[in-house]
Scaffold this motif. Structure first.
Motif, PDB file in Angstrom:
ATOM      1  N   GLU A   1       0.821  -1.221   0.000  1.00  0.00           N
ATOM      2  CA  GLU A   1       0.000   0.000   0.000  1.00  0.00           C
ATOM      3  C   GLU A   1       0.849   1.262   0.000  1.00  0.00           C
ATOM      4  O   GLU A   1       0.393   2.322  -0.406  1.00  0.00           O
ATOM      5  CB  GLU A   1      -0.959  -0.007   1.191  1.00  0.00           C
ATOM      6  CG  GLU A   1      -2.068  -1.039   0.999  1.00  0.00           C
ATOM      7  CD  GLU A   1      -3.178  -0.925   2.019  1.00  0.00           C
ATOM      8  OE1 GLU A   1      -2.932  -0.349   3.083  1.00  0.00           O
ATOM      9  OE2 GLU A   1      -4.280  -1.428   1.733  1.00  0.00           O
TER      10      GLU A   1
ATOM     11  N   GLY B   1      -1.959  -0.225   7.648  1.00  0.00           N
ATOM     12  CA  GLY B   1      -2.139  -1.479   6.917  1.00  0.00           C
ATOM     13  C   GLY B   1      -2.425  -2.683   7.796  1.00  0.00           C
ATOM     14  O   GLY B   1      -2.625  -3.781   7.287  1.00  0.00           O
TER      15      GLY B   1
ATOM     16  N   SER C   1      -7.152  -6.535   0.654  1.00  0.00           N
ATOM     17  CA  SER C   1      -7.366  -5.213   1.238  1.00  0.00           C
ATOM     18  C   SER C   1      -7.666  -5.447   2.713  1.00  0.00           C
ATOM     19  O   SER C   1      -7.908  -6.583   3.124  1.00  0.00           O
ATOM     20  CB  SER C   1      -8.541  -4.488   0.576  1.00  0.00           C
ATOM     21  OG  SER C   1      -9.749  -5.091   0.982  1.00  0.00           O
TER      22      SER C   1
ATOM     23  N   THR D   1       2.237   1.632  -4.146  1.00  0.00           N
ATOM     24  CA  THR D   1       1.320   1.364  -5.250  1.00  0.00           C
ATOM     25  C   THR D   1       1.771   2.043  -6.538  1.00  0.00           C
ATOM     26  O   THR D   1       1.262   1.730  -7.604  1.00  0.00           O
ATOM     27  CB  THR D   1      -0.094   1.854  -4.921  1.00  0.00           C
ATOM     28  OG1 THR D   1       0.019   3.163  -4.387  1.00  0.00           O
ATOM     29  CG2 THR D   1      -0.781   0.938  -3.933  1.00  0.00           C
TER      30      THR D   1
END
Lengths: 359, 453
Positions: free
Chosen positions: A266, A336, A283, A269
């Motif tokens: 994340e 995350g 996710s 990206t």
């Protein structure tokens, strides 16, 4: 500078050294998993900001290395907390006990997803199922009643091979024409264990290879071992460093595909694209719901014997699992971490310092 | 000799040399060509080396310079009394009980107000609005309030750090396309930044905190600085200087001036030369075993780092000191002994002062080598999230956990956020500046004190 002066300075240093030896440690000392390190450092920073205790020191090195240091003994020159991206092993608990570390508190902070990502402009690695990873990376595969060395060289040949083992090719996601080159975590990383169990072993079972091995007369342990042995002919590269090393390798090998933590992906990206696993995109939501298959709990282990000796240890452990930090919408989730639905039970456990024996 | 041409072996065949000295015969031509080629090789070698150096310096400066500037956003924050001090006590102890989490809603409200005030419309929900700011902004507010408790209830203008992605956008590192799949920030946030920038509330300026600040966690690269680890390096160098210089000089003087020549001293000499070639990681594991596990010195402390680096630097200092002692002509010693000085007086009053420039140069170069060393520090716990606080006092600087410059750079390069990568390059610029400084001092000392015979 005269020699008397130099000698006097050297003596002064020696005096400081002896003084330091007698001085007690007042900061919490942490080591272990590089996956947990970012979360631990976020908590340590917030802890230093909000409490009167000094900011804890967080070192990395991998789950196994951290737990090995954790189990070296009790005392001020030993670490207080080990971070781990896998549960502590039976053997490690025994080593700990042999060195006098018999009161260990296991704290689960949440979950982390393991994702498969490749260069953003690289081949179209869009979707995988575990069986494809098994067929690509297994050291030996069953073939006509015996184990032969895996010679798969290109991803586009994998589906055909799986079809030969009895899977329906139409059900398998299409793979691009690219040389097999996978960068997977080295054996001292906790991530490796999860990768082997949730992807390779699962793939072995799904593809029917496991059944084929059983039919050949192998017992359960031997089958499992054969399933999880990864080929060493250069198609699969063990990365012993951190995810940044995997990222650098992928940057220089357009065909490469790497194993990363969700949080790392994340943050990057702009250079990486992620593949779905069994049709689910990774996710925080899909991992929390359990839909995404490759996730693992993250832990830290507290040496209960150090509570009350090292100032702030109990407070730090409680602060780590507090709702403000580890709960939904907290800074750890923003980075995350997938929050643990049973956080309240963990908080109670930390408050009481319930050791693993008492559970 | 291969460069003598074939015909050269029998010059008498041509008889005595005829013709002008200025007209080149084939032999001379061939020799001249060979020399030209040789020069060209040399120039080519130097050019290649210079090209590599240029590429290296260019990439360091290009990647590292952005780390020296940082984006700030000006926001008026109302420090709500209802939130921070509900009973209006004004007591700093009561206000200190409010953690940084209580300040986050204040920042969110301030941003909503700011957008309303400028009439900026956005699709970003209020709870994601604060992502344009560093997550350290709440701590910045809290520290300000704790230092000035009287501001509770007032509206204060703050220069808050922008988040690393907003900062990256201002530096051209982050684009709208790259944010499409980024959960941390949306392209809509950038519209807000553009609007605020047009009003002059967003500013990118020189960031002194990068040089003087402390390390920050993985989620706040924008706050991270090198200052604490510079201090850590300084303390280590102090330990190395105070231990390695006297020990090294004493050892060399004894070996060079007093020691009898026998097998034992030969063995010592061979060992010292070999020690200089031992990989530094070996000293790290020795330090872990001897200083931390056996002597129970604190882990992650610059004192232990200094001791380990002392072991590493000693051979360098001993070798250079012995070389400069040997360079002092024997006539100086003989003259001193001849007028009745004792051997110690001859050494201390005459040989050592003359050898001092060489000794100092060797020491500074040894220190510079130790300053750039990372490997041994890995094993004694100086790499990680460590340099997050300044030491409390001068003496505690030796024992408080700290990192060192190269270790901090290594740690940054490992972290996930690309903003840390930029800081790692910036850190290299600072480290190189320090090394350059030390080398200049070494050169100046040599120039100032050097004597020739």
């Amino acid at each position: 500078m005269s020699f008397t002066k130099i000698g006097a300075s050297a003596l002064a240093i020696a005096a400081v050294a002896t003084g330091a030896a007698a001085q007690s440690r007042d900061n919490v000392q942490i080591a272990g998993s590089s996956t947990v390190l970012p979360y631990a450092s976020i908590v340590a920073e917030a802890f230093g900001e909000n409490f009167d205790f000094p900011t804890p020191v967080v070192e990395s090195g991998g789950s196994s290395a951290g737990l090995a240091r954790f189990c070296e003994g009790v005392g001020e020159n030993q670490i207080d907390i080990a971070n781990a991206s896998r549960p502590i092993r039976e053997g490690e608990i025994e080593t700990c006990a042999a060195n006098g570390v018999d009161e260990i508190v296991e704290v689960r902070i949440g979950y982390d997803g393991i994702v498969f990502a490749s260069q953003i402009d690289g081949p179209a690695f869009d979707a995988f199922v575990p069986a494809q990873w098994y067929a690509a990376l297994a050291a030996e595969v069953p073939m006509d009643g015996e184990m032969v060395a895996n010679d798969a060289a290109n991803w586009n040949a994998i589906n055909e091979e799986l079809a030969a083992w009895g899977m329906t090719e139409a059900d398998l996601p299409a793979l691009p024409d690219a040389e097999i080159l996978a960068f997977i975590p080295g054996t001292r990383h906790g991530t490796r264990e999860v990768f082997e169990e949730n992807v390779i072993l699962q793939g072995c079972e799904d593809s029917g290879a496991m059944q084929a091995m059983m039919d050949m007369g192998m017992d359960e342990d031997a089958t499992e071992e054969a399933c999880m042995s990864i080929r060493t002919d250069g198609t699969s590269v063990d990365i012993d460093g951190d995810y940044t090393e995997t990222l650098a390798r992928i940057g220089s090998n357009p065909d490469g595909i790497g194993v990363f933590g969700l949080a790392f992906y994340e943050n990057n990206t702009d250079t990486l694209k992620v593949a779905t696993m069994s049709g689910v995109e990774p996710s925080t939501e899909t991992i929390a719901s359990g839909d995404y298959p490759v996730s693992r709990p993250l832990f830290f282990y507290v040496k209960a014997a150090h509570v009350g000796v090292i100032p702030g240890l109990q407070e730090f452990a409680s602060f780590f699992v507090s709702d403000e930090l580890a709960g939904t919408g907290g800074p750890l989730a923003n980075y995350g971490l997938v929050p643990d639905p049973e956080l309240a039970a963990t908080q109670e456990k930390v408050a009481n310092m319930t050791t693993m024996d008492q559970e | 000799m291969t460069d003598i041409p074939e015909g050269g072996a029998h010059p008498q065949q041509d008889g005595p040399r005829r013709g002008s000295l200025f007209a080149e015969n084939p032999r001379i031509k061939a020799r001249n060509r060979a020399e030209k080629r040789f020069r060209a090789y040399g120039i080519a070698a130097i050019s290649i080396a210079m090209a590599f150096l240029c590429v290296l310096l260019f990439s360091i400066v290009k990647n590292g310079l952005p780390a020296f500037t940082q984006t700030y956003i000006q926001v008026d924050v109302t420090l709500d009394q209802e939130v921070l001090d509900p009973d209006a006590t004004g007591d700093p102890a009561v206000i200190a009980q409010k953690t940084t989490f209580s300040y986050a809603p204040l920042i969110q409200a301030a941003l909503v107000d700011r957008l309303a005030q400028s009439g900026i419309e956005t699709e970003v929900t209020p709870d994601r609005l604060a992502r344009i700011l560093s997550s350290g902004a709440a701590a910045q507010l809290r520290n300000h309030v704790l230092a000035n408790p009287e501001v509770v209830g007032e509206t204060v203008e703050f220069d808050l750090l922008a988040s690393s992605r907003v900062d990256g956008y201002m530096k051209g590192r982050v684009t709208r396309e790259a944010l499409a799949r980024d959960p941390n920030l949306d392209a809509a946030h950038l519209e807000i930044i553009d609007a605020l920038k047009a009003e002059g509330s967003v500013e990118r300026r020189f960031n002194l905190d990068f040089i003087t600040g402390t390390d920050a966690s993985d989620s706040r690269p924008e706050e991270a600085g090198l200052g604490a680890s510079v201090l850590g390096s300084f303390y280590m160098m102090l330990v190395v200087l105070l231990l390695a210089l006297p020990i090294g000089v004493a050892a060399s003087i004894y070996l060079e001036e007093f020691a009898p020549e026998n097998r034992f001293t030969d063995l010592i000499e061979v060992n010292i030369s070999n020690l200089a070639a031992v990989p530094s990681i070996v000293f790290g594991i020795l330090g872990l075993a001897a200083f931390i596990q056996f002597a129970h010195l604190p882990a992650s402390a610059p004192l232990v780092g200094g001791l380990v680096l002392t072991l590493m630097t000693l051979p360098t200092i001993i070798i250079s000191t012995r070389a400069s002692l040997r360079a002092v002509p024997p006539s100086i010693r003989d003259a001193a002994l001849g007028v009745g000085a004792s051997k110690m007086q001859a050494t201390m009053h005459h040989v050592l002062p003359l050898a001092m420039p060489g000794i100092l140069t060797g020491t500074i170069l040894g220190l510079a080598q130790a300053l750039g060393e990372t490997a041994p520090l890995l094993l004694i716990g100086m790499v990680g999230f460590i340099a997050s606080e300044y030491p409390d006092s001068f003496t505690s600087g030796f024992t408080d956990p700290n990192s060192a410059m190269p270790a901090q750079i290594y740690e940054w390069a490992k972290r996930a956020d690309p903003a840390y990568y930029e800081r790692a390059w910036g850190g290299i610029i600072v480290l190189l500046a320090f090394l350059l400084l030390m080398n200049i001092v070494a050169v100046l000392l040599r120039r100032r004190f050097e004597r020739r015979w």
